[in-house]
Design an enzyme around this catalytic site. Structure first.
Site, PDB file in Angstrom:
ATOM      1  N   PRO A   1      56.086 -53.234  57.092  1.00 25.42           N
ATOM      2  CG  PRO A   1      56.425 -52.739  54.863  1.00 25.42           C
ATOM      3  CD  PRO A   1      55.358 -53.122  55.828  1.00 25.42           C
ATOM      4  CG  ASN A   2      61.565 -51.237  56.647  1.00 28.05           C
ATOM      5  OD1 ASN A   2      62.514 -52.009  56.709  1.00 28.05           O
ATOM      6  ND2 ASN A   2      61.041 -50.839  55.500  1.00 28.05           N
TER       7      ASN A   2
ATOM      8  NE  ARG B   1      69.760 -46.772  60.847  1.00 27.54           N
ATOM      9  CZ  ARG B   1      69.927 -47.135  59.573  1.00 27.54           C
ATOM     10  NH1 ARG B   1      69.837 -48.401  59.222  1.00 27.54           N
ATOM     11  NH2 ARG B   1      70.191 -46.232  58.654  1.00 27.54           N
TER      12      ARG B   1
ATOM     13  CE1 TYR C   1      58.754 -43.530  60.460  1.00 27.28           C
ATOM     14  CE2 TYR C   1      61.116 -43.689  60.069  1.00 27.28           C
ATOM     15  CZ  TYR C   1      59.825 -43.591  59.587  1.00 27.28           C
ATOM     16  OH  TYR C   1      59.600 -43.542  58.234  1.00 27.28           O
TER      17      TYR C   1
ATOM     18  CG  ASN D   1      52.300 -47.694  60.657  1.00 26.69           C
ATOM     19  OD1 ASN D   1      52.348 -47.571  59.429  1.00 26.69           O
ATOM     20  ND2 ASN D   1      53.090 -47.027  61.475  1.00 26.69           N
TER      21      ASN D   1
ATOM     22  CB  ALA E   1      56.756 -48.440  52.501  1.00 28.09           C
TER      23      ALA E   1
ATOM     24  CG  HIS F   1      53.034 -44.586  50.886  1.00 30.55           C
ATOM     25  ND1 HIS F   1      52.168 -43.755  51.566  1.00 30.55           N
ATOM     26  CD2 HIS F   1      54.094 -44.786  51.727  1.00 30.55           C
ATOM     27  CE1 HIS F   1      52.703 -43.449  52.745  1.00 30.55           C
ATOM     28  NE2 HIS F   1      53.864 -44.056  52.864  1.00 30.55           N
TER      29      HIS F   1
ATOM     30  CG  ASP G   1      41.578 -55.179  46.549  1.00 38.51           C
ATOM     31  OD1 ASP G   1      40.946 -54.109  46.492  1.00 38.51           O
ATOM     32  OD2 ASP G   1      42.156 -55.688  45.566  1.00 38.51           O
TER      33      ASP G   1
ATOM     34  CD  GLU H   1      46.160 -45.089  56.665  1.00 37.26           C
ATOM     35  OE1 GLU H   1      44.992 -44.793  56.260  1.00 37.26           O
ATOM     36  OE2 GLU H   1      47.180 -44.920  55.980  1.00 37.26           O
TER      37      GLU H   1
ATOM     38  CG  HIS I   1      50.755 -43.332  58.544  1.00 40.91           C
ATOM     39  ND1 HIS I   1      51.430 -44.338  57.899  1.00 40.91           N
ATOM     40  CD2 HIS I   1      49.532 -43.261  57.973  1.00 40.91           C
ATOM     41  CE1 HIS I   1      50.656 -44.843  56.964  1.00 40.91           C
ATOM     42  NE2 HIS I   1      49.495 -44.213  56.985  1.00 40.91           N
TER      43      HIS I   1
ATOM     44  CB  SER J   1      56.380 -39.781  60.247  1.00 37.34           C
ATOM     45  OG  SER J   1      55.986 -40.556  59.119  1.00 37.34           O
TER      46      SER J   1
ATOM     47  NE  ARG K   1      58.819 -39.027  56.496  1.00 38.39           N
ATOM     48  CZ  ARG K   1      59.116 -40.305  56.726  1.00 38.39           C
ATOM     49  NH1 ARG K   1      58.220 -41.087  57.327  1.00 38.39           N
ATOM     50  NH2 ARG K   1      60.291 -40.780  56.386  1.00 38.39           N
TER      51      ARG K   1
ATOM     52  NE  ARG L   1      58.481 -41.179  53.354  1.00 35.73           N
ATOM     53  CZ  ARG L   1      59.081 -42.374  53.401  1.00 35.73           C
ATOM     54  NH1 ARG L   1      58.369 -43.454  53.669  1.00 35.73           N
ATOM     55  NH2 ARG L   1      60.378 -42.494  53.202  1.00 35.73           N
TER      56      ARG L   1
END
Ligand code: CA2
Length: 145
Positions: free
Chosen positions: A11-12, A19, A24, A75, A78, A81, A88, A99, A101, A103, A108, A112
């Site tokens: 997401p995002n 933004r 990012y 990635n 959110a 977390h 699963d 994985e 990320h 950032s 942070r 997170r």
């Protein structure tokens, strides 16, 4: 044998480059995916790039990867977390999982600092900006041989 790799973004991350560039970076997800597709070809990987804002869609793609892919780079945004469902699903996948990320999640907010996905990941790349994605692909190429 084809070395199919799924590059999943949660997401995002479709807003990359639009933004919060101080966190990012300035590159868009389309830029990142285009660069990754070129690198993947050079590494002999057949890359499929997917992004969703929906947890269930990410779970469904991980299920597809069970029969269709040899490795997953993810990635989870959110959902890292919060999502036992994504953990699963990844636990039903047999190949390497890396994985990413953008950032450094440990520098942070405390919420997170923990990622469920890390428990399944063979490697974790964080805080390297969007360069983390090509780094992950290079690692996958090494792992798949
Ligand atoms: O650092 C990462 O890659 C994250 O997975 C990004 C997630 C965040 O919730 C994780 O804690 C760490 C959020 C992605 C938000 O993406 C945006 C991108 C551009 C502009 C705004 C948000």
């Amino acid at each position: 044998m084809s070395k199919r790799v799924y590059l999943l973004n949660g997401p995002n991350l479709n807003l990359l480059g639009q933004r919060q560039p101080e966190i990012y970076g300035a590159e868009t997800l389309a830029d990142v995916e285009a660069a990754c597709l070129i690198l993947a070809r050079d590494l002999g990987l057949d890359l499929r790039c997917l992004q969703s804002n929906y947890e269930g869609q990410l779970v469904d793609w991980i299920h597809e990867a069970r029969d269709d892919a040899q490795a997953v780079v993810i990635n989870p945004g959110a959902y890292s977390h919060t999502s036992i469902a994504i953990l699963d699903a990844l636990n039903t996948f047999d190949g390497p999982v890396i994985e990413v990320h953008v950032s450094n999640i440990h520098a942070r907010e405390p919420f997170r600092h923990h990622s469920y996905v890390t428990q399944r990941a063979q490697g974790v790349i964080l805080g390297c900006g969007v360069e983390g994605y090509p780094l992950a692909l290079r690692r996958v190429a090494t792992l798949l041989g």
